[in-house]
Design a protein around this motif. Structure first.
Motif, short mmCIF file in Angstrom:
data_model
loop_
_atom_site.label_atom_id
_atom_site.label_comp_id
_atom_site.label_asym_id
_atom_site.label_seq_id
_atom_site.Cartn_x
_atom_site.Cartn_y
_atom_site.Cartn_z
N ARG A 81 54.59 15.24 26.42
CA ARG A 81 53.97 15.68 25.17
C ARG A 81 53.40 14.46 24.47
O ARG A 81 53.83 13.33 24.71
CB ARG A 81 54.94 16.42 24.28
N GLN A 82 52.41 14.69 23.61
CA GLN A 82 51.74 13.59 22.93
C GLN A 82 51.91 13.74 21.42
O GLN A 82 51.82 14.84 20.89
CB GLN A 82 50.26 13.56 23.28
N LEU A 83 52.16 12.61 20.75
CA LEU A 83 52.30 12.57 19.30
C LEU A 83 51.46 11.45 18.73
O LEU A 83 51.29 10.40 19.34
CB LEU A 83 53.75 12.31 18.90
N GLN A 84 50.95 11.68 17.54
CA GLN A 84 50.22 10.63 16.80
C GLN A 84 51.25 9.94 15.93
O GLN A 84 51.59 10.41 14.86
CB GLN A 84 49.12 11.27 15.96
N ALA A 88 45.45 7.00 12.47
CA ALA A 88 44.53 7.91 13.15
C ALA A 88 43.57 7.18 14.09
O ALA A 88 43.07 7.77 15.04
CB ALA A 88 43.75 8.72 12.14
N ASP A 89 43.30 5.90 13.84
CA ASP A 89 42.38 5.20 14.72
C ASP A 89 43.06 4.63 15.97
O ASP A 89 42.41 4.06 16.82
CB ASP A 89 41.64 4.10 13.96
N GLU A 90 44.37 4.80 16.11
CA GLU A 90 45.11 4.38 17.29
C GLU A 90 45.23 5.57 18.25
O GLU A 90 45.23 6.72 17.81
CB GLU A 90 46.51 3.90 16.91
#
Length: 108
Positions: A81-84, A88-90
């Protein structure tokens, strides 16, 4: 932090008009409150557990599988799974969970 009882703005420390004492002063309205004694409070916040931040067991429900080698048991399939977790620019961070031994790691 103290707030003005009339306009709810943050109070700052300024000079009192009548004496050499300091006072809490509202920057937007004429409210002043003389400081007569020292005010100090400390609040120690409880740190969140890692599962609270990462979503716990519920976060791994209905996730996709991919081919990734587990660093612990060398099994070749893992859930991901993916998380921020940064700004936001990374790019997003990918988290993996081994299908065989349930070891969790993230992509470097």
């Amino acid at each position: 932090m103290l707030f003005c009882p009339y306009c709810s703005n943050n109070l700052t420390i300024g000079d009192s008009e009548n004496s050499s004492e300091n006072a809490w002063v509202c920057p937007t309205c004429p409210y002043k409150w003389n400081i007569t004694n020292q005010i100090s409070m400390r609040t120690h916040l409880k740190r969140k557990e890692v599962d609270d931040v990462m979503g716990g067991k519920e976060a791994w429900v209905n996730v996709d599988k991919t081919s990734a080698t587990c660093p612990k048991c060398d099994h070749r399939m893992a859930y991901f799974r993916q998380l921020q977790i940064r700004s936001a620019d990374e790019p997003m961070t990918t988290f993996y969970k081994c299908e065989e031994c349930a070891h969790q790691w993230r992509e470097n």
